[in-house]
Structure formats: structure tokens, C-alpha cells
Design a protein around this motif. Sequence first.
Motif: not given
Length: 277
Positions: A118-123, A51-62, A90-101
Motif C-alpha cells: 500500500p505504501y508503494m502503491l500510494a506513491l 513497521l510494515a515493509p516500505y512503511q518508512r522506506l517508500a518515500p526514500f526508495y527511489d 507494457v506491464l510493470d510487475l512490482s512497480c514500486g513507486t511507479g518511476g518506471l511506469v
Amino acid sequence: MISRLAKRLRLWLARHRLAFPGSPAVGRIWLGSRLQFDELATVDATNEPRLAPYQRLAPFYDDYAGHWCLRYDNYLLYLASARNVPQARVLDLSCGTGGLVGRLAQRCERVVGLDTNPYMLALARSAAGAYENTSIVAGDIRQFALGERFDAIVCASDSLNYVASDDELARVMQGIAHHLESGGLFVCDVLGRAFSSVVNGHYLHYESPAVRFALAFEFDPETGRDSTRVLFPDGVEHHERMAINDHQLTEAARSANLQLIASFGSMGRRYFAFTRT
Ligand SMILES: C[S@@+](CC[C@H](N)C(=O)[O-])C[C@H]1O[C@@H](n2cnc3c(N)ncnc32)[C@H](O)[C@@H]1O
């Protein structure tokens, strides 16, 4: 000795109004020397399907990462007020699922989140969509040009460890310096060789009512490279990273004229704050 250090760290964090974790976690997490989830044994043995990185992990990452995430929104505001510098953009680099944003958007004028996955960006786009003062941008921290400067930049939860070499790390730091106002702040955390050595050959298990998965760690002390496989019943993600020690990080920062103003943490995860001179 270690418990005395941990106590001092907790006191320091409390004094500076920081707190772990950054978000409530519902799952359980534990490290073991062998894989304890039988349903992952085949994927572990065959390494298929990929699988691609974060393809499955993204929704459970937070929920998974909430176990150790620092409240960077509090830390940045504390630093800005202590140093009497603004904290509007403020700039959040590698913002992941955007929680901190999202958390920063409630306390700052403008927040930009950048990530390459792309999986993190969508969230992140869906989380940040609730705030008009945010933008989520697809980009690579090793080469980004946003055409604006920020009062503060954050790169949280060992995202910097995704670089492949000291040269790449230096390039990231140069990009950060280029996007920071003079006197602006950069905060980040990294995992060093101590962490990689301890978890090498072990499995980190994660279990919640929604999912069970495991991270299988491999570390090569010769190259300083980490290969982490994230095992799900239907496939495996490969995350290639580099252990970063204090000296490597501060040298890369120094080469970009970023001056160290604070560092703290455990032997594993280390936190840093820099300012642009
Ligand atoms: C461990 S997650 C941390 C996410 C977020 N910072 C947080 O604290 O929750 C690492 C993030 O780094 C991102 N990433 C990895 N390599 C990257 C690169 N070259 N440029 C931008 N983002 C990257 C991944 O897509 C992922 O979202």
C-alpha cells in the motif's frame, strides 16, 4: 579478472545504450561490518517497534535504489527494436513507486503497474496520475489476472526475490507467460546467493540530507532465505526474501515456456531477458 569483466560489462551496456543509474541519487551508500549510525542502535538491538515493509522506506526508495537501477525503458525499447516486435503495451510487475511506469508512459501506448504494497502503491498512483495512458493496480505477482495481454513485461530491481520458494517463482513465471503476447518480452533482475553471502551479517548505510537508515542483512545458506531488516530511528521493517540463482530462474521460466534470449550482470545482480515462444 573482476575489473576486466566489469569493463566488458560497461562496454556492453554502453553499446546497447543502457546506463546506470536509472535515476539520479542524492544520498551516499556504503557497506560496513558494524552499524555506524548511533541513533539506530536501540532499534537494532530490540527489533522494536515493528513497521510494515516500505512503511518508512517508500518515500526514500527511489533515491536509495537509483544507485543501481538499470534503465529498463531503454533496454526494453532496444530489445523490441532489435527483435522487431511491438512495444505498445507494457506491464510493470512490482512497480514500486511507479518511476518506471512514468518513463514508459512517455514512450508506449499503455502501461500498467502492479504492486502489492500500500505504501508503494500510494506513491505509484501519484506518480502515474500525470499520465492518462497508465493504470496502477493492487495485486500479487504470484497470482494475478488482468484480463489483457502485453507486448512486454518487466519485473525490476530484485522484486522477484520476494518469492518464498521455487514453486512460487514458477507460478510468477506462469502468470507472466499468460499475460504476454506470443513473441513478447519479459525482462527482470535478481540477486543470487553470491550477493547474499557477501552482505550477510553486514549493514548497508544510507545517508542523504533528508534521512539516515541502514539495512541489516542475514542470509541462511541452508534455506537460501534472506532476512533484511531496514532500521529507522523509530522502527524496523522486515523484508523476507529468497536468493535466486541463474539456474533457478531459467528453470522456472522454461517451465512456463519462456525462452532465454539474454543474460548479463555481475556475480551479484543478474539481468535476464526472455521471450514467449
Ligand atoms: C525492491 S522494490 C522494486 C520496485 C520497483 N520494481 C523498482 O524497480 O523500483 C520491490 C517491490 O516488490 C513489491 N512486491 C513484493 N512482493 C510482491 C508481490 N508478491 N506481488 C507484487 N509486488 C510485490 C514490493 O511492494 C516493492 O514495491
